[in-house]
Write a protein that holds these residues in place. Structure first.
Motif, mmCIF file in Angstrom:
data_model
loop_
_atom_site.group_PDB
_atom_site.id
_atom_site.type_symbol
_atom_site.label_atom_id
_atom_site.label_comp_id
_atom_site.label_asym_id
_atom_site.label_seq_id
_atom_site.Cartn_x
_atom_site.Cartn_y
_atom_site.Cartn_z
ATOM 1 N N ALA A 71 15.343 -70.468 -6.863
ATOM 2 C CA ALA A 71 15.410 -69.327 -5.945
ATOM 3 C C ALA A 71 14.263 -68.352 -6.156
ATOM 4 O O ALA A 71 14.035 -67.475 -5.318
ATOM 5 N N TRP A 72 13.522 -68.487 -7.256
ATOM 6 C CA TRP A 72 12.420 -67.571 -7.535
ATOM 7 C C TRP A 72 11.181 -67.945 -6.728
ATOM 8 O O TRP A 72 11.016 -69.095 -6.309
ATOM 9 N N PRO A 73 10.274 -67.003 -6.537
ATOM 10 C CA PRO A 73 8.979 -67.347 -5.939
ATOM 11 C C PRO A 73 8.302 -68.466 -6.731
ATOM 12 O O PRO A 73 8.288 -68.448 -7.970
ATOM 13 N N ASN A 74 7.781 -69.476 -6.013
ATOM 14 C CA ASN A 74 7.119 -70.647 -6.585
ATOM 15 C C ASN A 74 8.065 -71.584 -7.332
ATOM 16 O O ASN A 74 7.612 -72.479 -8.044
ATOM 17 N N GLY A 75 9.375 -71.374 -7.189
ATOM 18 C CA GLY A 75 10.311 -72.231 -7.906
ATOM 19 C C GLY A 75 10.998 -73.276 -7.060
ATOM 20 O O GLY A 75 11.644 -74.181 -7.602
ATOM 21 N N ALA A 76 10.878 -73.193 -5.736
ATOM 22 C CA ALA A 76 11.669 -74.057 -4.859
ATOM 23 C C ALA A 76 11.414 -75.540 -5.119
ATOM 24 O O ALA A 76 12.326 -76.361 -5.021
ATOM 25 N N GLY A 77 10.188 -75.905 -5.421
ATOM 26 C CA GLY A 77 9.855 -77.321 -5.577
ATOM 27 C C GLY A 77 9.879 -77.824 -6.992
ATOM 28 O O GLY A 77 9.396 -78.943 -7.262
ATOM 29 N N LEU A 78 10.427 -77.068 -7.926
ATOM 30 C CA LEU A 78 10.422 -77.493 -9.330
ATOM 31 C C LEU A 78 11.124 -78.836 -9.498
ATOM 32 O O LEU A 78 12.249 -79.040 -9.048
ATOM 33 N N LEU A 79 10.456 -79.750 -10.169
ATOM 34 C CA LEU A 79 11.074 -81.013 -10.566
ATOM 35 C C LEU A 79 11.948 -80.754 -11.781
ATOM 36 O O LEU A 79 11.549 -80.023 -12.694
ATOM 37 N N VAL A 80 13.146 -81.335 -11.820
ATOM 38 C CA VAL A 80 14.028 -81.201 -12.974
ATOM 39 C C VAL A 80 14.128 -82.552 -13.662
ATOM 40 O O VAL A 80 14.609 -83.530 -13.074
ATOM 41 N N CYS A 81 13.622 -82.609 -14.892
ATOM 42 C CA CYS A 81 13.659 -83.836 -15.702
ATOM 43 C C CYS A 81 14.760 -83.682 -16.741
ATOM 44 O O CYS A 81 14.749 -82.720 -17.516
ATOM 45 N N SER A 82 15.670 -84.617 -16.801
ATOM 46 C CA SER A 82 16.724 -84.508 -17.808
ATOM 47 C C SER A 82 16.148 -84.699 -19.199
ATOM 48 O O SER A 82 15.105 -85.329 -19.378
ATOM 49 N N ASP A 83 16.833 -84.173 -20.197
ATOM 50 C CA ASP A 83 16.478 -84.482 -21.572
ATOM 51 C C ASP A 83 16.986 -85.893 -21.894
ATOM 52 O O ASP A 83 17.851 -86.434 -21.212
ATOM 53 N N ALA A 96 16.093 -85.428 -1.512
ATOM 54 C CA ALA A 96 15.573 -84.163 -2.031
ATOM 55 C C ALA A 96 14.938 -84.354 -3.409
ATOM 56 O O ALA A 96 13.878 -83.785 -3.700
ATOM 57 N N ALA A 97 15.583 -85.157 -4.241
ATOM 58 C CA ALA A 97 15.048 -85.408 -5.577
ATOM 59 C C ALA A 97 13.742 -86.188 -5.502
ATOM 60 O O ALA A 97 12.753 -85.863 -6.177
ATOM 61 N N VAL A 98 13.717 -87.238 -4.682
ATOM 62 C CA VAL A 98 12.510 -88.057 -4.564
ATOM 63 C C VAL A 98 11.379 -87.243 -3.940
ATOM 64 O O VAL A 98 10.215 -87.383 -4.338
ATOM 65 N N ALA A 99 11.690 -86.388 -2.994
ATOM 66 C CA ALA A 99 10.654 -85.553 -2.378
ATOM 67 C C ALA A 99 9.976 -84.666 -3.419
ATOM 68 O O ALA A 99 8.748 -84.478 -3.389
ATOM 69 N N ARG A 100 10.748 -84.116 -4.335
ATOM 70 C CA ARG A 100 10.138 -83.282 -5.382
ATOM 71 C C ARG A 100 9.253 -84.135 -6.289
ATOM 72 O O ARG A 100 8.203 -83.679 -6.747
ATOM 73 N N GLN A 101 9.669 -85.350 -6.586
ATOM 74 C CA GLN A 101 8.824 -86.233 -7.384
ATOM 75 C C GLN A 101 7.521 -86.546 -6.659
ATOM 76 O O GLN A 101 6.431 -86.504 -7.244
ATOM 77 N N LEU A 102 7.605 -86.886 -5.385
ATOM 78 C CA LEU A 102 6.408 -87.245 -4.630
ATOM 79 C C LEU A 102 5.475 -86.050 -4.495
ATOM 80 O O LEU A 102 4.242 -86.210 -4.539
ATOM 81 N N GLU A 132 7.067 -67.849 -11.670
ATOM 82 C CA GLU A 132 6.528 -67.011 -10.606
ATOM 83 C C GLU A 132 5.004 -66.976 -10.619
ATOM 84 O O GLU A 132 4.376 -66.710 -9.582
ATOM 85 N N ALA A 133 4.391 -67.275 -11.766
ATOM 86 C CA ALA A 133 2.925 -67.330 -11.825
ATOM 87 C C ALA A 133 2.368 -68.538 -11.093
ATOM 88 O O ALA A 133 1.158 -68.616 -10.859
ATOM 89 N N GLY A 134 3.221 -69.503 -10.746
ATOM 90 C CA GLY A 134 2.789 -70.648 -9.954
ATOM 91 C C GLY A 134 2.114 -71.744 -10.738
ATOM 92 O O GLY A 134 1.436 -72.598 -10.159
ATOM 93 N N ALA A 135 2.302 -71.765 -12.052
ATOM 94 C CA ALA A 135 1.646 -72.781 -12.878
ATOM 95 C C ALA A 135 2.626 -73.766 -13.480
ATOM 96 O O ALA A 135 2.266 -74.535 -14.359
ATOM 97 N N VAL A 136 3.868 -73.759 -13.024
ATOM 98 C CA VAL A 136 4.892 -74.642 -13.586
ATOM 99 C C VAL A 136 5.304 -75.651 -12.530
ATOM 100 O O VAL A 136 5.560 -75.299 -11.371
ATOM 101 N N ALA A 137 5.389 -76.913 -12.917
ATOM 102 C CA ALA A 137 5.773 -77.974 -11.987
ATOM 103 C C ALA A 137 7.196 -78.444 -12.192
ATOM 104 O O ALA A 137 7.786 -79.013 -11.275
ATOM 105 N N ALA A 138 7.742 -78.246 -13.397
ATOM 106 C CA ALA A 138 9.030 -78.863 -13.711
ATOM 107 C C ALA A 138 9.748 -78.062 -14.770
ATOM 108 O O ALA A 138 9.177 -77.166 -15.406
#
Length: 975
Positions: free
Chosen positions: A250-262, A324-330, A219-225
């Protein structure tokens, strides 16, 4: 001339390149518009290829090869020399938001310098998507990766993670310095079987303990993934779990989070976890759940591409999901300035920033601030506290960690090492600081050759020596639990050369599969056999050459050695301590051994030989200080009772030794505070896999026993006084948006400057549900001169006084009285104020004609949470042994019910049933209803079963007793 022409041709855009005025090339356009345009120019094959960690370049669009992931937990890792800050748990001990932000700035600046290096042809640059920080709360002290987290408290974890990610991200409104990734989502605190274990996460623990660690920085807006963890939660692998969409995005500033698998987690869905039948199905499910980048099969993208392509062809996944996945990467790549190098404010950062003077000083400051003074009693014989060390004291430094600086798996390559011994001798002179490593020196004689083991100038070890000299002495470092390392006279560790031949050539244990550890097993014949733990094989002596090899497949084939102790480490420690004014015993762990990624600890004890050296030093000199340098807590009860002083610091990086010396000598007053509870020896710990901190009374939040050291504990060389806690409002509505300000006057009442960490906790005075005994709400690290006082204002959101209301599936803050407590630790609370929240009484749980999810129980026994379907929903499972019990409190049954209906599934044969009781079951009393549960043919084959019941109306507690193996998703009372 030809070379110049070739270069010009190579730099020219491809013939099919979009025009220069294509929307995606225009930095003045909104990022979303640029992404949409760029996405529309990609072929399906190009988009699928981008889903692997190593995405190929697309020259016609000006896209370079790209990879996700540069490790940057406490410095740049695995890329060469870089500034190495203290371990994350040590940064947690600083309780300093501003410091964490500055460290994030330094680390991200160095990442940028590495990124600027030209990569090999066709390879991606060093990634600006950094995989840090780790925000798993330190729920259990035996977790192998304890060193990677900040704290056991979610607020402290979130606050420090927010600060670090802000530093990593940078302050530019458009372009990010690096793109931080939170690890590891979700409920991940065990290494034992981490790819196959399931963490039971009841809703209250999910919302009150786990999610806040992530929510704050997002929510602080400093996380990308974000990176999902290997484990399952409630029976479902995190890489296909619905929490990614339901919460993070669903959180504020979370909609565009990239998800990288382990790493390798996508393959685990079929291989280790057997959750899906084939990889196309599993990859489609991961894509649907929100995974955007598949970290699998190293640098080879072909396997991932093939699996996702098959999923598309079989209709298991859609191109819209790929888009949707590629858009988050770009989006992430545009934020990092990839297509706008002329505008990127960070593009010019060069190699001069790596390990620069400012970063060295920052590393030193961080190491100083992380030191925690656990105990500081008067000097033996009278006088003031033993620390800081008295001027002119003759010192003895004891223990190998006193003259070493150890890395962990996520440390960078140290540019230099400053050990405690070096730092003290630099300040006091070598004559004033004696040293012994306190290790036993042994000689080993081969039974077959008759020769002693010896190391030649190249480090090669053979059983060929006729007598024992320096080259035949090996120092044994016992790390506990039968694990030891062996060092030759030159300090090099015994290891294997990759072919099973032993040589003393390693600086430290420092590989994923450690090759420098051994187990010395004494047999009934008095001889010692040696097992090489990295390979599991046993040591043999080669005929003829006498070379040592790890070739023996079993103990019976191992070479028997006669072991002779040349000198006892504890005796040398005692002699040196007796000659000193103060003995400093440095103990702790090697982060690569006995507690690390892939390996949990089994107890809280110091290794026996370290304990032996410590007690020997104290017996010889009562003025003995224990300096613990470790990745995790120890149960050092004897030291706490007996020694005048004990300090702890995590492994402090390149400046750790100098920082510790400055604290010992009194240049700086220690102000680190424990970021997690330190337990006593033998104190009850929950099972490592028991994630229910409420039911198990775990962490400082619920622990109702006195620990060795409480959360937030730490002493100082000065003292601080607290005035009366004052609140701006003593009574207010239970409005979740409201905030309460608590002000307290803090004064330095000692004779030297120092930092105090002012901590604010809350407690519900009379809660209707189990709530924390105390809960951290805010904190501030302040610096005060002697006699200086400051008004410290701390804030509490009213929402933070509440809890997750399972009866209504929402957050709620009950009206009533709450205490706000201010002090120096969770157990040292100096001042308190009471507030009253007003509002309507909580509503009972609707149960008549309304489905009650089984997972929303108030209490339980002998059940576990499981998946309702492969992709969504949760249920409760009883195993068929002891009856399972579910308790639902304050159920509103209206005017009464005539029956009960359950949603169940079952695969086991035989009888099973659910008993419905109103109130606590009484032996011999008949239940209100008994519902038989038939086999439904599969774990996901759900059906409804019903039984008649005469249930009186009103608000009542409902107890369900589950007899037999079954799954229960819902219950509903019918009018």
């Amino acid at each position: 001339m030809a070379a110049a022409a070739a270069a010009e041709h190579r730099d020219a855009p491809p013939a099919d390149a979009p025009p220069a005025d294509a929307p995606y090339r225009d930095p003045a356009r909104p990022v979303a518009e640029r992404v949409t345009d760029l996405l529309g120019r990609l072929t399906r094959e190009e988009k699928v290829a981008m889903l692997h960690q190593y995405a190929p370049g697309i020259p016609r669009l000006g896209l370079a090869p790209f990879k996700t992931g540069t490790e940057a937990l406490h410095g740049v890792s695995w890329l060469g020399e870089a500034t190495c800050f203290p371990q994350a748990v040590g940064l947690g001990a600083t309780w300093n938001r501003d410091l964490l932000r500055r460290i994030g700035e330094a680390v991200s600046t160095e990442v940028r310098a590495f990124h600027r290096r030209e990569p090999p042809e066709g390879r991606a640059r060093i990634s600006l998507n950094v995989w840090a920080p780790v925000v798993n709360p330190l729920r259990h002290p035996l977790w192998g990766r304890n060193e990677e987290g900040y704290a056991e408290d979610p607020l402290l974890t979130a606050a420090l993670a927010t600060a670090y990610t802000r530093g990593l991200r940078g302050d530019h409104p458009q372009y990010w310095r690096t793109a931080p990734t939170l690890k590891h989502f979700l409920a991940y605190n065990n290494e034992t079987d981490r790819c196959t274990t399931s963490s039971d996460l009841r809703p209250r623990v999910l919302h009150e303990y786990e999610l806040p660690c992530y929510r704050g920085p997002v929510e602080a807006g400093a996380v990308a993934a974000v990176m999902p963890s290997y484990n399952l939660v409630n029976g479902r692998p995190n890489h296909v779990g619905s929490h990614l969409a339901d919460h993070l995005r669903a959180w504020p500033n979370g909609a565009g989070l990239l998800v990288c698998s382990d790493a390798e987690a996508p393959s685990n869905l079929v291989a280790a976890e057997r959750y899906f039948d084939d990889h196309a199905e599993s990859h489609a499910a991961a894509l649907r759940a929100g995974v955007d980048s598949f970290t699998d099969h190293g640098e080879d993208p072909s396997v991932t591409v093939r699996r996702i392509t098959e999923a598309l062809e079989r209709g298991l996944a859609t191109e819209a999901e790929v888009d949707a996945a590629v858009a988050r990467q770009l989006t992430l790549r545009l934020r990092l300035g990839e297509l706008d190098p002329q505008l990127d404010p960070y593009a010019g950062i060069g190699p001069e920033v790596v390990d620069c003077a400012a970063h060295r000083e920052l590393a030193r400051e961080a190491a100083r601030q992380s030191v925690v003074l656990l105990r500081n009693a008067p000097r033996p014989g009278g006088g003031g506290p033993l620390l800081p060390l008295p001027p002119g004291a003759k010192l003895a430094v004891i223990g190998p960690l006193g003259d070493d600086v150890l890395r962990d798996w996520y440390s960078g390559s140290l540019p230099y090492r400053t050990t405690l011994l070096d730092a003290l001798r630099d300040r006091l002179g070598a004559a004033s600081v004696a040293y012994t490593d306190g290790l036993d020196r042994i000689a080993l004689r081969s039974t077959s050759s008759g020769g002693y083991l010896t190391a030649d100038a190249r480090g090669l070890v053979s059983a060929t020596a006729d007598a024992v000299g320096a080259a035949e002495e090996f120092a044994v470092q016992d790390w506990g639990h039968g694990v030891c390392t062996l060092r030759a006279a030159d300090g090099r560790h015994l290891t294997t050369d990759g072919y099973g031949v032993l040589a003393a050539t390693a600086d430290h244990p420092d590989q994923w599969v450690v090759q420098e550890t051994f187990r010395l097993e004494r047999g009934t014949d008095g001889r010692v056999r040696i097992q090489h733990l990295g390979s599991g094989r046993w040591i043999a002596v080669a005929a003829g050459s006498g070379a040592l090899t790890a070739y023996a497949a079993s103990r019976d084939q191992a070479e028997p050695f006669a072991l002779r102790t040349v000198s006892a480490g504890a005796e040398r420690a005692a002699r040196l301590a007796a000659e000193a004014d103060v003995a400093l015993v440095v103990a702790g762990n090697d982060p690569h051994l006995n507690g690390r990624e892939t390996e949990d600890r089994t107890d809280l004890s110091l290794p026996p030989h370290q304990e032996e050296a410590l007690r020997a030093a104290h017996a010889a000199n009562p003025a003995t200080v224990l300096l613990l340098t470790s990745s995790y807590p120890y149960a050092v009860d004897w030291a706490e009772r007996t020694l005048p002083a004990v300090l702890w610091s995590a492994h402090g990086g390149q400046e750790g030794g100098r920082a510790l010396a400055e604290v010992l000598l009194g240049d700086h007053s220690p102000a680190g505070r424990l970021p997690q509870t330190w337990y006593r020896a033998g104190q009850r710990l929950p099972d490592l896999l028991d994630y229910d901190i409420i039911g198990s009374r775990a962490t400082y939040l619920y622990l109702d026993e006195e620990p060795l050291h409480p959360f937030g504990h730490g002493l100082s060389y000065t003292s601080f006084g607290y005035g009366e806690a004052r609140v701006d409002r003593a009574e207010l509505p239970a409005d979740p948006e409201a905030r309460i300000t608590v002000t307290v006057r803090v004064e330095n009442t000692g004779d030297r400057a120092g930092d105090e960490v002012v901590q604010l906790y809350s407690r519900a005075v009379d809660s209707r549900v189990p709530t924390p005994l105390r809960r951290l709400q805010d904190f501030a690290r302040i610096t005060l001169r002697p006699g200086e006082a400051r008004e410290v204002a701390l804030t509490v959101p009213v929402r933070a006084l509440g809890h997750w209301e399972v009866a209504h599936d929402r957050w709620t803050t009950d009206p009533g009285d709450y205490e706000l407590l201010v002090g120096a630790s969770s157990a040292d609370l100096r001042s308190r104020a009471r507030i009253t929240l007003t509002g309507p009484a909580p509503l009972p749980r609707p149960a008549l004609g309304t489905a009650v999810p089984a997972r929303d129980f108030d209490d339980c026994a002998a059940v576990r949470l499981v998946d309702r379907t492969r992709e969504r929903g949760e249920a409760v499972e009883s195993g068929g042994g002891a009856p399972g019990v579910l308790v639902f409190r304050d159920c509103d049954l209206g005017s009464g019910a005539a029956g009960v209906t359950l949603a169940v599934s079952r695969t086991a044969p035989g009888a099973a049933a659910v008993e419905v009781h109103l109130g606590t079951p009484v032996p011999g009393a008949a239940p209100a209803a008994v519902v038989s549960v038939p086999s439904t043919g599969g774990r996901y084959a759900w059906t409804e079963v019903s039984a008649a019941a005469a249930v009186p109306g009103g608000v009542r507690d409902v107890h369900l007793v589950l007899r037999g193996a079954l799954r229960l998703a819902e219950l509903r009372f019918t009018p």
